[in-house]
Design a protein around this motif. Structure first.
Motif, PDB file in Angstrom:
ATOM      1  N   SER A  45      50.871 -29.537  83.310  1.00 12.36           N
ATOM      2  CA  SER A  45      52.139 -29.797  84.272  1.00 12.36           C
ATOM      3  C   SER A  45      53.274 -29.005  84.121  1.00 12.36           C
ATOM      4  CB  SER A  45      52.779 -30.508  84.837  1.00 12.36           C
ATOM      5  OG  SER A  45      51.520 -32.167  85.016  1.00 12.36           O
ATOM      6  N   TRP A  46      53.287 -28.774  81.823  1.00 11.84           N
ATOM      7  CA  TRP A  46      54.433 -28.615  81.515  1.00 11.84           C
ATOM      8  C   TRP A  46      54.521 -26.983  80.280  1.00 11.84           C
ATOM      9  CZ3 TRP A  46      58.187 -29.454  84.447  1.00 11.84           C
ATOM     10  CH2 TRP A  46      58.220 -30.863  84.611  1.00 11.84           C
ATOM     11  N   LYS A  47      52.654 -27.099  79.947  1.00 13.73           N
ATOM     12  CA  LYS A  47      52.283 -25.980  78.801  1.00 13.73           C
ATOM     13  C   LYS A  47      53.351 -24.380  79.425  1.00 13.73           C
ATOM     14  CE  LYS A  47      49.053 -23.828  75.822  1.00 13.73           C
ATOM     15  NZ  LYS A  47      47.519 -24.102  75.165  1.00 13.73           N
ATOM     16  N   ALA A  48      53.196 -24.159  80.414  1.00 15.68           N
ATOM     17  CA  ALA A  48      53.563 -22.577  80.517  1.00 15.68           C
ATOM     18  C   ALA A  48      54.736 -22.389  81.326  1.00 15.68           C
ATOM     19  CB  ALA A  48      53.145 -22.045  82.183  1.00 15.68           C
ATOM     20  N   ASP A  49      55.721 -23.675  81.195  1.00 16.85           N
ATOM     21  CA  ASP A  49      57.605 -23.598  81.046  1.00 16.85           C
ATOM     22  C   ASP A  49      57.630 -24.239  79.706  1.00 16.85           C
ATOM     23  OD1 ASP A  49      57.692 -22.940  83.867  1.00 16.85           O
ATOM     24  OD2 ASP A  49      57.018 -25.807  83.777  1.00 16.85           O
ATOM     25  N   LEU A  50      57.098 -24.837  77.883  1.00 14.64           N
ATOM     26  CA  LEU A  50      57.770 -25.040  77.258  1.00 14.64           C
ATOM     27  C   LEU A  50      57.816 -23.073  76.545  1.00 14.64           C
ATOM     28  CD1 LEU A  50      55.986 -28.298  76.939  1.00 14.64           C
ATOM     29  CD2 LEU A  50      58.300 -28.206  77.692  1.00 14.64           C
ATOM     30  N   LYS A  51      58.837 -22.997  75.741  1.00 14.75           N
ATOM     31  CA  LYS A  51      58.842 -21.836  75.297  1.00 14.75           C
ATOM     32  C   LYS A  51      60.347 -22.322  73.698  1.00 14.75           C
ATOM     33  CE  LYS A  51      57.376 -18.940  79.027  1.00 14.75           C
ATOM     34  NZ  LYS A  51      58.137 -18.016  79.485  1.00 14.75           N
ATOM     35  N   GLU A  52      59.106 -21.500  72.387  1.00 14.55           N
ATOM     36  CA  GLU A  52      60.157 -22.048  71.926  1.00 14.55           C
ATOM     37  C   GLU A  52      62.039 -21.195  71.153  1.00 14.55           C
ATOM     38  OE1 GLU A  52      58.863 -20.867  67.431  1.00 14.55           O
ATOM     39  OE2 GLU A  52      58.026 -22.636  67.686  1.00 14.55           O
ATOM     40  N   ASN A  53      62.572 -21.838  71.232  1.00 13.94           N
ATOM     41  CA  ASN A  53      63.678 -21.289  70.932  1.00 13.94           C
ATOM     42  C   ASN A  53      64.131 -21.496  72.889  1.00 13.94           C
ATOM     43  OD1 ASN A  53      64.687 -20.756  68.786  1.00 13.94           O
ATOM     44  ND2 ASN A  53      63.351 -18.611  68.402  1.00 13.94           N
ATOM     45  N   CYS A  54      63.860 -21.452  73.578  1.00 17.74           N
ATOM     46  CA  CYS A  54      64.506 -21.083  74.709  1.00 17.74           C
ATOM     47  C   CYS A  54      65.528 -22.918  75.010  1.00 17.74           C
ATOM     48  CB  CYS A  54      63.206 -21.621  76.119  1.00 17.74           C
ATOM     49  SG  CYS A  54      62.420 -19.830  76.280  1.00 17.74           S
ATOM     50  N   THR A  55      66.280 -22.229  76.380  1.00 16.51           N
ATOM     51  CA  THR A  55      67.102 -23.858  76.302  1.00 16.51           C
ATOM     52  C   THR A  55      66.577 -24.212  77.544  1.00 16.51           C
ATOM     53  OG1 THR A  55      68.965 -22.265  77.058  1.00 16.51           O
ATOM     54  CG2 THR A  55      69.064 -22.838  74.707  1.00 16.51           C
ATOM     55  N   TYR A  56      66.278 -25.749  77.662  1.00 17.00           N
ATOM     56  CA  TYR A  56      66.709 -26.660  79.229  1.00 17.00           C
ATOM     57  C   TYR A  56      67.498 -27.762  78.780  1.00 17.00           C
ATOM     58  CZ  TYR A  56      62.141 -24.199  77.564  1.00 17.00           C
ATOM     59  OH  TYR A  56      60.731 -23.205  77.570  1.00 17.00           O
ATOM     60  N   VAL A  57      67.091 -28.080  80.179  1.00 20.01           N
ATOM     61  CA  VAL A  57      68.061 -29.934  80.393  1.00 20.01           C
ATOM     62  C   VAL A  57      67.248 -30.627  81.263  1.00 20.01           C
ATOM     63  CG1 VAL A  57      69.493 -31.023  82.349  1.00 20.01           C
ATOM     64  CG2 VAL A  57      70.481 -28.639  81.879  1.00 20.01           C
ATOM     65  N   MET A  58      66.746 -31.439  80.644  1.00 17.48           N
ATOM     66  CA  MET A  58      65.597 -32.132  80.402  1.00 17.48           C
ATOM     67  C   MET A  58      66.185 -33.812  81.325  1.00 17.48           C
ATOM     68  SD  MET A  58      62.851 -31.167  77.613  1.00 17.48           S
ATOM     69  CE  MET A  58      62.528 -29.302  77.548  1.00 17.48           C
ATOM     70  N   HIS A  59      65.331 -34.421  81.735  1.00 12.35           N
ATOM     71  CA  HIS A  59      65.318 -35.436  81.768  1.00 12.35           C
ATOM     72  C   HIS A  59      64.105 -36.514  81.625  1.00 12.35           C
ATOM     73  CE1 HIS A  59      68.724 -34.329  85.488  1.00 12.35           C
ATOM     74  NE2 HIS A  59      68.087 -33.311  84.836  1.00 12.35           N
ATOM     75  N   ASN A  60      64.592 -37.719  81.919  1.00 13.43           N
ATOM     76  CA  ASN A  60      63.150 -38.905  81.921  1.00 13.43           C
ATOM     77  C   ASN A  60      62.589 -38.594  80.688  1.00 13.43           C
ATOM     78  OD1 ASN A  60      64.725 -39.534  84.041  1.00 13.43           O
ATOM     79  ND2 ASN A  60      63.229 -38.461  85.605  1.00 13.43           N
ATOM     80  N   PHE A  61      62.643 -39.863  79.660  1.00 11.01           N
ATOM     81  CA  PHE A  61      61.752 -39.638  78.964  1.00 11.01           C
ATOM     82  C   PHE A  61      61.458 -41.000  78.353  1.00 11.01           C
ATOM     83  CE2 PHE A  61      63.383 -35.783  78.085  1.00 11.01           C
ATOM     84  CZ  PHE A  61      62.719 -34.637  77.978  1.00 11.01           C
ATOM     85  N   LYS A  62      60.109 -41.167  77.874  1.00 14.06           N
ATOM     86  CA  LYS A  62      59.849 -42.318  76.892  1.00 14.06           C
ATOM     87  C   LYS A  62      60.577 -42.083  75.581  1.00 14.06           C
ATOM     88  CE  LYS A  62      55.787 -46.176  75.683  1.00 14.06           C
ATOM     89  NZ  LYS A  62      54.534 -46.502  75.702  1.00 14.06           N
ATOM     90  N   VAL A  63      61.327 -43.137  75.026  1.00 15.81           N
ATOM     91  CA  VAL A  63      61.965 -43.366  73.708  1.00 15.81           C
ATOM     92  C   VAL A  63      61.034 -44.679  72.916  1.00 15.81           C
ATOM     93  CG1 VAL A  63      64.244 -43.644  72.485  1.00 15.81           C
ATOM     94  CG2 VAL A  63      64.517 -42.849  74.666  1.00 15.81           C
ATOM     95  N   VAL A  64      60.069 -44.026  71.878  1.00 14.05           N
ATOM     96  CA  VAL A  64      59.869 -44.864  70.866  1.00 14.05           C
ATOM     97  C   VAL A  64      60.555 -44.805  69.483  1.00 14.05           C
ATOM     98  CG1 VAL A  64      57.503 -44.684  72.792  1.00 14.05           C
ATOM     99  CG2 VAL A  64      58.370 -43.019  70.386  1.00 14.05           C
TER     100      VAL A  64
END
Length: 429
Positions: A45-64
């Motif tokens: 779902s996300w591979k095409a959108d994830l790029k090194e050095n780009c900036t994002y607003v991201m929501h909802n992660f699992k924290v471990v």
């Protein structure tokens, strides 16, 4: 969680379209780093959108807990993408880029490190100790040397070994750190500032680790502005002066470049592939500003590149241009008011004289008063009084013709200082 981040590192582990997962390092506005993982069941779902050095607003992660065998960051926790994670690319140019955190070889040899925490190293290949290439096991062991002369044994496996040996074989170089699976990155002569700076100072020899002052003064001769103007061959010099004017010549104050390196591109807008091999969604703007530096009523023209300008101005070139556009100024060649922030700085400069291009490129600068005074004392030993005319009231702008006329004598009235040393009081004034 809702995070505003830049992806400073991105790599993939496993078999594409099967067991592959993405691993990343995020950095926030405070410069803090955290490790993030997108497992195979969410990666499609996300591979095409994830790029090194780009900036994002991201929501909802699992924290471990960040308690695995190998840790990419010192952060106590790490993040996992889950089914409800949302990723939206955003223009957040104020977020910092990757910052290398080099460790000293002596600390590694002495055991002064955190086991399992991945680190950055930089050095010169000193000797290849062992190499083995087969279908089952490919490995090379070599020694690296840092600026203090400390030796560190390093090992590269599989593809990293192949890259390294291929590079050596192409150059017939008598050369001789172990990669951590897919998380390591092997940068060989990569066009990044840290490697360029290391090359400038890396005629490696024995002795103590160079201090910041020693590094600044290394392989450079103290020269007055007047003497620098008279140099007709390549040289590296240190001096002290005040940025008094901004020179407007045939070059713009900035240029479009690759987001990964500093290479200029002719693509003004839109996606492109840089000569360094990296894909870019858009070029970013980097500074290129010529300034007049004045000392003792004499002025010389120095060239400031992106890092120095961004530090002194406190904004990236993209941020400055965005403000210009918001103010209705769409001409990229028109110099922005933000460049005025360069004026008035009294600095120690380390410059490279390039006779071929007839310019003096700033390699380093320093605001440190102790270092400034050291350079002033070195200049004073040459029977000059370099401080007597350091201007405190800079003239803002000048044309290229005015700059050439000003190389002999400054149009700025001098400020008489009482001694050969700058004091903290005079700096504040």
């Amino acid at each position: 969680l809702k995070l505003a981040v830049r992806i400073t590192d991105l790599w993939f582990v496993g078999t594409p379209d099967k067991s592959e997962q993405a691993e990343m390092v995020f950095v926030d506005s405070e410069g803090d780093q955290i490790h993030a993982i997108c497992k195979s069941d969410h990666l499609k779902s996300w591979k095409a959108d994830l790029k090194e050095n780009c900036t994002y607003v991201m929501h909802n992660f699992k924290v471990v807990k960040n308690d695995g065998q190998f840790r990419v960051c010192e952060h106590e926790y790490k993040l996992f993408f889950i089914g409800v994670t949302v990723v939206r690319e955003a223009d957040l140019h104020e977020l910092p880029f990757k910052e290398f955190r080099f460790v000293e070889f002596a600390n590694v040899v002495a055991g002064n490190f955190v086991s399992g925490l991945l680190v950055d190293i930089i050095g010169v290949v000193d000797q290849v100790v062992f190499r083995h290439v087969s279908s089952k096991n490919t490995r090379v062991v070599f020694r690296m040397k840092d600026l203090s002369g400390e030796i560190l044994s390093c090992t590269l496996w599989e593809n990293y070994c192949a890259q390294f040996l291929s590079y050596l074989n192409e150059r017939s170089y008598p050369a001789s750190v172990s990669n951590s699976f897919k998380a390591s990155k092997l940068l060989i002569n990569y066009p990044i500032l840290e490697i360029q700076e290391f090359k400038e100072s890396s005629q490696v020899s024995g002795g103590s680790q160079l201090s910041s002052k020693d590094s600044f003064l290394s392989k450079a001769e103290a020269k007055t502005i007047l003497e620098i103007n008279a140099i007709s061959e390549d040289a590296v010099c240190v001096t002290v002066g005040t940025i008094s004017k901004i020179v407007m010549d045939n070059h713009s104050w900035c240029y479009p470049a690759c987001a990964q390196c500093h290479r200029k591109t002719d693509i003004p807008i839109g996606p492109f592939t840089c000569g360094c091999g990296k894909d870019n969604d858009q070029p970013i703007l980097r500074y290129r500003v010529e300034v007049m530096v004045t000392q003792n009523n004499k002025s010389g023209k120095f060239l400031l590149w992106d890092r120095e300008c961004a530090e002194l101005i406190g904004q990236t070139a993209d941020d400055v241009n965005r403000v210009k556009i918001e103010d209705g100024d769409l001409d990229l060649n028109a110099s922005p008011q933000a460049l005025d922030k360069l004026l008035g700085h009294v600095l120690a400069f380390k410059v490279r004289i390039q006779s071929r291009f007839k310019n003096a490129v700033v390699l380093k600068y320093s605001k440190d008063l102790d270092l400034i005074n050291v350079v002033l004392e070195m200049l004073a030993d040459t029977n000059h009084d370099p401080v007597a005319g350091l201007p405190l009231t800079p003239k803002k702008w000048m044309s290229s013709d005015e700059a050439n006329d000003g190389l002999g004598s400054s149009q700025i009235s001098s400020a008489q200082l009482s001694s050969n040393k700058l004091t903290r009081h005079s700096q504040r004034s």
